[in-house]
Motif scaffolding. Structure first.
Motif, short mmCIF file in Angstrom:
data_model
loop_
_atom_site.label_atom_id
_atom_site.label_comp_id
_atom_site.label_asym_id
_atom_site.label_seq_id
_atom_site.Cartn_x
_atom_site.Cartn_y
_atom_site.Cartn_z
N ARG A 104 9.55 -0.93 3.87
CA ARG A 104 9.28 0.23 3.03
C ARG A 104 9.92 0.02 1.66
O ARG A 104 11.11 -0.32 1.57
CB ARG A 104 9.85 1.49 3.68
N ILE A 105 9.15 0.20 0.60
CA ILE A 105 9.63 0.00 -0.76
C ILE A 105 9.78 1.36 -1.44
O ILE A 105 8.81 2.12 -1.54
CB ILE A 105 8.67 -0.89 -1.58
N ASP A 106 10.97 1.65 -1.91
CA ASP A 106 11.23 2.90 -2.60
C ASP A 106 10.32 3.04 -3.83
O ASP A 106 10.13 2.06 -4.56
CB ASP A 106 12.70 2.95 -3.04
N VAL A 111 6.40 5.35 -11.97
CA VAL A 111 6.86 5.71 -10.63
C VAL A 111 5.80 6.55 -9.91
O VAL A 111 5.43 7.62 -10.41
CB VAL A 111 8.18 6.50 -10.70
N PRO A 112 5.27 6.07 -8.78
CA PRO A 112 4.27 6.85 -8.04
C PRO A 112 4.92 8.02 -7.30
O PRO A 112 6.15 8.14 -7.26
CB PRO A 112 3.69 5.83 -7.06
N ARG A 113 4.11 8.85 -6.70
CA ARG A 113 4.63 10.03 -6.01
C ARG A 113 5.20 9.70 -4.64
O ARG A 113 5.98 10.48 -4.09
CB ARG A 113 3.51 11.07 -5.85
N VAL A 114 4.80 8.55 -4.08
CA VAL A 114 5.22 8.21 -2.72
C VAL A 114 5.76 6.79 -2.66
O VAL A 114 5.49 5.97 -3.54
CB VAL A 114 4.04 8.35 -1.73
N ASP A 115 6.51 6.51 -1.60
CA ASP A 115 6.99 5.15 -1.35
C ASP A 115 5.83 4.25 -0.95
O ASP A 115 4.72 4.73 -0.64
CB ASP A 115 8.04 5.15 -0.23
N ALA A 116 6.09 2.96 -0.94
CA ALA A 116 5.08 1.98 -0.54
C ALA A 116 5.49 1.30 0.76
O ALA A 116 6.67 1.30 1.14
CB ALA A 116 4.89 0.94 -1.64
N GLY A 117 4.52 0.72 1.44
CA GLY A 117 4.77 -0.06 2.64
C GLY A 117 4.14 -1.43 2.51
O GLY A 117 3.14 -1.59 1.79
N VAL A 118 4.73 -2.42 3.16
CA VAL A 118 4.15 -3.77 3.17
C VAL A 118 3.35 -3.93 4.46
O VAL A 118 3.91 -4.04 5.55
CB VAL A 118 5.25 -4.85 3.07
N LEU A 119 2.05 -3.90 4.32
CA LEU A 119 1.13 -3.98 5.45
C LEU A 119 0.67 -5.42 5.62
O LEU A 119 0.23 -6.05 4.65
CB LEU A 119 -0.08 -3.08 5.21
N VAL A 120 0.77 -5.94 6.84
CA VAL A 120 0.39 -7.33 7.10
C VAL A 120 -0.70 -7.39 8.15
O VAL A 120 -0.55 -6.87 9.26
CB VAL A 120 1.60 -8.16 7.58
N LEU A 121 -1.82 -8.01 7.80
CA LEU A 121 -2.91 -8.27 8.74
C LEU A 121 -2.97 -9.78 8.98
O LEU A 121 -2.95 -10.55 8.02
CB LEU A 121 -4.26 -7.81 8.18
N ARG A 122 -3.04 -10.17 10.24
CA ARG A 122 -3.17 -11.59 10.56
C ARG A 122 -4.30 -11.79 11.57
O ARG A 122 -4.34 -11.12 12.60
CB ARG A 122 -1.86 -12.14 11.15
N ARG A 123 -5.18 -12.71 11.23
CA ARG A 123 -6.27 -13.02 12.15
C ARG A 123 -5.72 -13.78 13.36
O ARG A 123 -4.97 -14.73 13.21
CB ARG A 123 -7.34 -13.87 11.45
N ARG A 124 -6.11 -13.34 14.53
CA ARG A 124 -5.65 -14.01 15.75
C ARG A 124 -6.41 -15.33 15.92
O ARG A 124 -7.64 -15.36 15.80
CB ARG A 124 -5.88 -13.11 16.96
N THR A 171 0.84 -1.19 0.00
CA THR A 171 0.00 0.00 0.00
C THR A 171 0.88 1.25 0.00
O THR A 171 2.11 1.16 0.07
CB THR A 171 -0.89 0.05 1.25
N GLN A 172 0.26 2.41 -0.05
CA GLN A 172 1.01 3.64 0.13
C GLN A 172 1.66 3.63 1.51
O GLN A 172 1.07 3.17 2.49
CB GLN A 172 0.10 4.86 0.00
N TRP A 173 2.87 4.16 1.60
CA TRP A 173 3.61 4.18 2.85
C TRP A 173 2.82 4.86 3.96
O TRP A 173 2.76 4.37 5.09
CB TRP A 173 4.95 4.88 2.63
N GLU A 174 2.21 5.98 3.67
CA GLU A 174 1.47 6.72 4.69
C GLU A 174 0.32 5.89 5.25
O GLU A 174 0.08 5.89 6.45
CB GLU A 174 0.94 8.04 4.12
N TYR A 175 -0.40 5.18 4.37
CA TYR A 175 -1.51 4.36 4.84
C TYR A 175 -1.00 3.26 5.77
O TYR A 175 -1.57 3.01 6.84
CB TYR A 175 -2.25 3.74 3.66
N ALA A 176 0.07 2.57 5.35
CA ALA A 176 0.61 1.48 6.16
C ALA A 176 1.07 1.98 7.52
O ALA A 176 0.83 1.33 8.55
CB ALA A 176 1.77 0.81 5.42
N CYS A 177 1.71 3.15 7.55
CA CYS A 177 2.16 3.72 8.83
C CYS A 177 0.98 4.11 9.70
O CYS A 177 0.97 3.87 10.91
CB CYS A 177 3.04 4.94 8.57
N LYS A 178 -0.02 4.71 9.09
CA LYS A 178 -1.19 5.16 9.83
C LYS A 178 -1.89 4.01 10.53
O LYS A 178 -2.35 4.14 11.67
CB LYS A 178 -2.16 5.85 8.87
N ARG A 179 -1.94 2.86 9.87
CA ARG A 179 -2.65 1.72 10.44
C ARG A 179 -1.83 0.93 11.46
O ARG A 179 -2.37 0.10 12.18
CB ARG A 179 -3.09 0.77 9.32
#
Length: 266
Positions: free
Chosen positions: A171-173, A180-193, A138-146
């Motif tokens: 974080r992916i450049d 090339v997008p305007r922002v870096d990307a982040g790898v967001l991981v959700l895992r069900r408990r 996802t976008q880096w900002e979204y991944a950080c926010k969550r």
């Protein structure tokens, strides 16, 4: 002929912008996304927006099967041709991922998702009862926010924390994508408990507390909670959870919310 080729290229660029497509071109990162997902030979993976198959290439040999949803007809046709052999374990479906029904059995989601559809895709994942995990670029900002990366926590993360863990796995450049997008990307991981942190019968009460807390009174969690609970009990809950009396709602970590809830719900 040149004019036709120019029109085709122009339309392709327009489609990519409209569909919010930014293709991951770094093979090492594509491989790493699959590794982070933690999927194995017995797993079914639903891939969101496979695009040109950068991640599919590493998913296919690692899992039991890949169900790839691609909304772009040209890309879906190209990927289908590449994986026409049933032995590949890859099935490409031209469809909007957010409009399809989840598989009945346990499955995982992996994908370099369209940034413009992030909220819809995450909402779909959280609502899929058989989903075990989701690994999303996802976008880096979204991944950080969550994931509390900015020192703040979102309502969605706090509300779902008893059932889902949210983590940031890199974080992916932005230069690793085309276009090339305007922002870096982040790898967001959700895992069900496997075991929820709140008993299912009490989840309604927990969510109501979160809604109350984020409802906003005086900018602090304590002020918001005092609208529905005795001040002394709120003060005791905040102290037990290590929350400052004037702590802004967004600065309270999910674990602290849980501790406060256990005091207020007794």
């Amino acid at each position: 002929m040149a004019r036709t080729e120019h029109s085709r290229r122009t339309n392709t660029r327009g489609d990519r912008r409209r569909l919010s497509q930014n293709f991951l071109t770094d093979r090492a990162w594509a491989r790493r996304v699959v590794r982070v997902a933690g999927v194995g030979p017995e797993d079914l993976v639903v891939e969101v927006g496979p695009g040109d198959g950068a991640i599919t290439r590493f998913l296919a040999p690692a899992v039991r099967g890949v169900l790839a949803y691609e909304i772009d007809p040209r890309l879906a046709e190209r990927l289908s041709a590449r994986y026409r052999d049933p032995a590949s374990g890859v099935r490409v479906v031209r469809a909007d991922f957010t409009r399809v029904r989840p598989p009945r059995g346990e499955f995982h989601v992996v994908g370099n998702i369209p940034y413009a559809r992030t909220a819809d895709i995450v909402r779909w994942c959280l609502g899929a009862r058989s989903l075990s995990s989701a690994t999303l670029v996802t976008q880096w900002e979204y991944a950080c926010k969550r994931t509390g990366g900015f020192g703040r926590w979102s309502r969605l993360t706090v509300a779902t924390w008893p059932e889902w863990s949210w983590s940031l796995a890199g974080r992916i450049d932005r230069r690793r994508f085309r276009p090339v997008p305007r922002v870096d990307a982040g790898v967001l991981v959700l895992r069900r408990r496997r075991t929820p942190l709140v008993d299912p019968g009490r989840m309604g009460g927990y969510r109501r507390m979160v809604e109350l807390g984020f409802g906003g009174v005086g900018g602090s969690l304590g002020a918001s909670l005092r609208r529905a609970h005795p001040a002394r009990r709120v003060d005791r809950a905040l102290a037990r959870a290590g929350i400052a009396p004037d702590a802004p709602v967004g600065h309270v970590a999910p674990e602290q919310w849980l501790e406060a809830f256990h005091v207020l719900d007794t």
